[in-house]
Design a protein around this motif. Structure first.
Motif, PDB file in Angstrom:
ATOM      1  N   ALA A 106       6.548  -1.126  -7.315  1.00 19.71           N
ATOM      2  CA  ALA A 106       7.202  -2.263  -6.666  1.00 19.71           C
ATOM      3  C   ALA A 106       8.677  -2.351  -7.044  1.00 19.71           C
ATOM      4  CB  ALA A 106       6.478  -3.559  -7.023  1.00 19.71           C
TER       5      ALA A 106
ATOM      6  N   VAL B   6       8.021  -7.053  -3.506  1.00 20.19           N
ATOM      7  CA  VAL B   6       7.180  -6.225  -2.649  1.00 20.19           C
ATOM      8  C   VAL B   6       5.805  -6.864  -2.560  1.00 20.19           C
ATOM      9  CG1 VAL B   6       5.993  -3.992  -2.515  1.00 20.19           C
ATOM     10  CG2 VAL B   6       8.406  -4.081  -3.177  1.00 20.19           C
TER      11      VAL B   6
ATOM     12  N   PRO C  58       2.299  -5.490  -1.477  1.00 19.16           N
ATOM     13  CA  PRO C  58       1.661  -4.231  -1.077  1.00 19.16           C
ATOM     14  C   PRO C  58       0.401  -4.457  -0.242  1.00 19.16           C
ATOM     15  CG  PRO C  58       1.059  -4.748  -3.329  1.00 19.16           C
ATOM     16  CD  PRO C  58       2.007  -5.831  -2.884  1.00 19.16           C
TER      17      PRO C  58
ATOM     18  N   ALA D  56       3.726  -1.927   2.892  1.00 18.99           N
ATOM     19  CA  ALA D  56       4.328  -2.985   2.079  1.00 18.99           C
ATOM     20  C   ALA D  56       5.255  -3.831   2.929  1.00 18.99           C
ATOM     21  CB  ALA D  56       5.111  -2.392   0.906  1.00 18.99           C
TER      22      ALA D  56
ATOM     23  N   GLY E 148      -2.021  -2.246  -3.225  1.00 23.62           N
ATOM     24  CA  GLY E 148      -1.426  -2.115  -4.551  1.00 23.62           C
ATOM     25  C   GLY E 148      -2.289  -1.396  -5.555  1.00 23.62           C
TER      26      GLY E 148
END
Length: 406
Positions: free
Chosen positions: A94, A106, A108, A272, A294
């Motif tokens: 990130a 970010v 994800p 993302a 993530g």
């Protein structure tokens, strides 16, 4: 000849797929078994130059050694934790992606469509919690010819009948304006407008490039009206057009980047939403999530992708080879091609109807060892891996010339 490593012939493999896989695609009749760089090999051992790159998911080519090494190393450690816990790869990914984009945060996810849906939720939450739009009234402006995915929300604001018809009812809150018309877009903004959602270059529409100054005008209109500018860079981003993001071609920075495809290096689905804290910070725990979003395996390959792009070498390569591709394609205009549109290593080629449809030309190229994909009847798209060689581009365009004269 059947490759002894693969007991089924191409025809048998296609028959099995047709029998048991839902018919939501109409693939070209080739069964790919292996890939390396810009080339793939089918089950019978025939090689093809891949000029589609899985719709830009394979920007770095098939099995890029740096990306394969990153995933292989991570496979030996841990692949999934869910976001119920921290993992030791997500933070580094990130941070690197945010730095690449010049942003703070970010969020994800996995697929491109999930990134778009996430961007929509973030924009609405921002409109209600920051801008002060009355609950339930937030509006998002989109463009004609758009392609942002295939979920029911997204196809609800598509104007492509094939994507839209038969899948309603659709969610309200979207307004379509002509792509490339900055005045029409500015006129559509009102007090309830939360965001403008655009592709800087429309991929599925045939690599449609807006007029010079359009993105700057969109940015200015959004800033003046306190509206978010969301750039869907899922196909156009991460080096494809010769810059890290297509918005950079006009020196424009959106409020949110939507990223996907190449972010997973052609190995995993990784997407993302990237933005600053004032925007992405409106999402609170429990309001949005993803079991796989993530995950450490995805973060490992995503971090390796960002590292490949951080030097700028691939972007410069795409820009130079894109000029080379343009010069070669220009020789076909008037010789079976009616128009071309090129941005970096991304091209839309309009086929003269007298020479066949886009699908027919794609099938001829397949027989000649080149993979492309048609769209909207008369257009073929080219999106070769950024690692392609100039000599391979020359050969591919020569094959296209043959296909147009056959």
């Amino acid at each position: 000849m059947t490759d002894p490593r693969f007991p089924d012939s191409s025809s048998a493999a296609i028959t099995g797929e047709e029998a048991h896989v839902a018919h939501n695609y109409h693939p070209l009749p080739v069964v790919v078994a292996e890939g390396d760089g810009s080339w793939v090999t089918d089950v019978e051992g025939k090689r093809y130059l891949d000029l589609l790159s899985a719709y830009s998911a394979l920007n770095f080519g098939h099995r890029h050694p740096t990306l394969v090494a990153a995933v292989t190393e991570q496979l030996g450690r841990i692949t999934l934790t869910s976001r119920a816990f921290h993992n030791d790869r997500l933070g580094a990914f990130a941070e690197a992606l945010a730095e690449l984009a010049g942003k703070d945060m970010v969020l994800p996810m996995n697929t491109g469509a999930e990134a778009v849906e996430t961007g929509i939720k973030v924009a609405r939450a921002w409109a209600y919690r920051v801008k002060g739009v009355a609950e339930g009234r937030a509006k998002i402006i989109v463009a004609s010819g758009n392609f942002h995915g295939r979920t029911t929300t997204i196809v609800g604001f598509s104007d492509d009948p094939q994507a839209r018809d038969g899948f309603g009812p659709f969610a309200p809150g979207f307004e379509i304006v002509p792509y490339g018309d900055a005045a029409a877009l500015a006129a559509a903004i009102d007090d309830d407008t939360a965001a403008v959602l655009l592709e800087p270059i429309q991929g599925e529409a045939g690599v449609v490039i807006p007029p010079e100054g359009y993105l700057r005008a969109v940015r200015d209109a959004c800033t003046a009206a306190n509206v978010l500018f969301i750039a869907d860079e899922i196909q156009s981003g991460l080096g494809r057009v010769g810059t890290t993001f297509a918005c950079e071609r006009e020196g424009v920075v959106p409020d949110l980047y939507l990223l996907g495809k190449a972010l997973g290096g052609g190995i995993l689905p990784v997407s993302a939403v990237v933005g600053d804290r004032e925007v992405l910070g409106v999402i609170h725990p429990g309001e949005h999530g993803s079991t796989f979003g993530g995950n450490p395996l995805a973060a490992a390959v995503g971090l390796a992708v960002v590292d490949l792009l951080a030097t700028g070498d691939l972007q410069r390569r795409a820009l130079a080879l894109g000029d080379h591709l343009r010069s070669r394609l220009e020789t076909l205009v008037g010789a079976g091609v009616t128009a071309i549109r090129v941005a970096g290593l991304w091209a839309g080629v309009d086929i003269d109807p007298a020479r066949g449809t886009g699908r027919e030309v794609a099938e001829k190229l397949l027989a000649q060892g080149v993979l492309v994909k048609d769209t909207h009847g008369q257009t073929i798209r080219m999106a070769p891996p950024l690692v392609i060689r100039a000599t391979e581009i020359d050969w591919a365009v020569a094959q296209l010339r043959l296909a147009l004269t056959d």
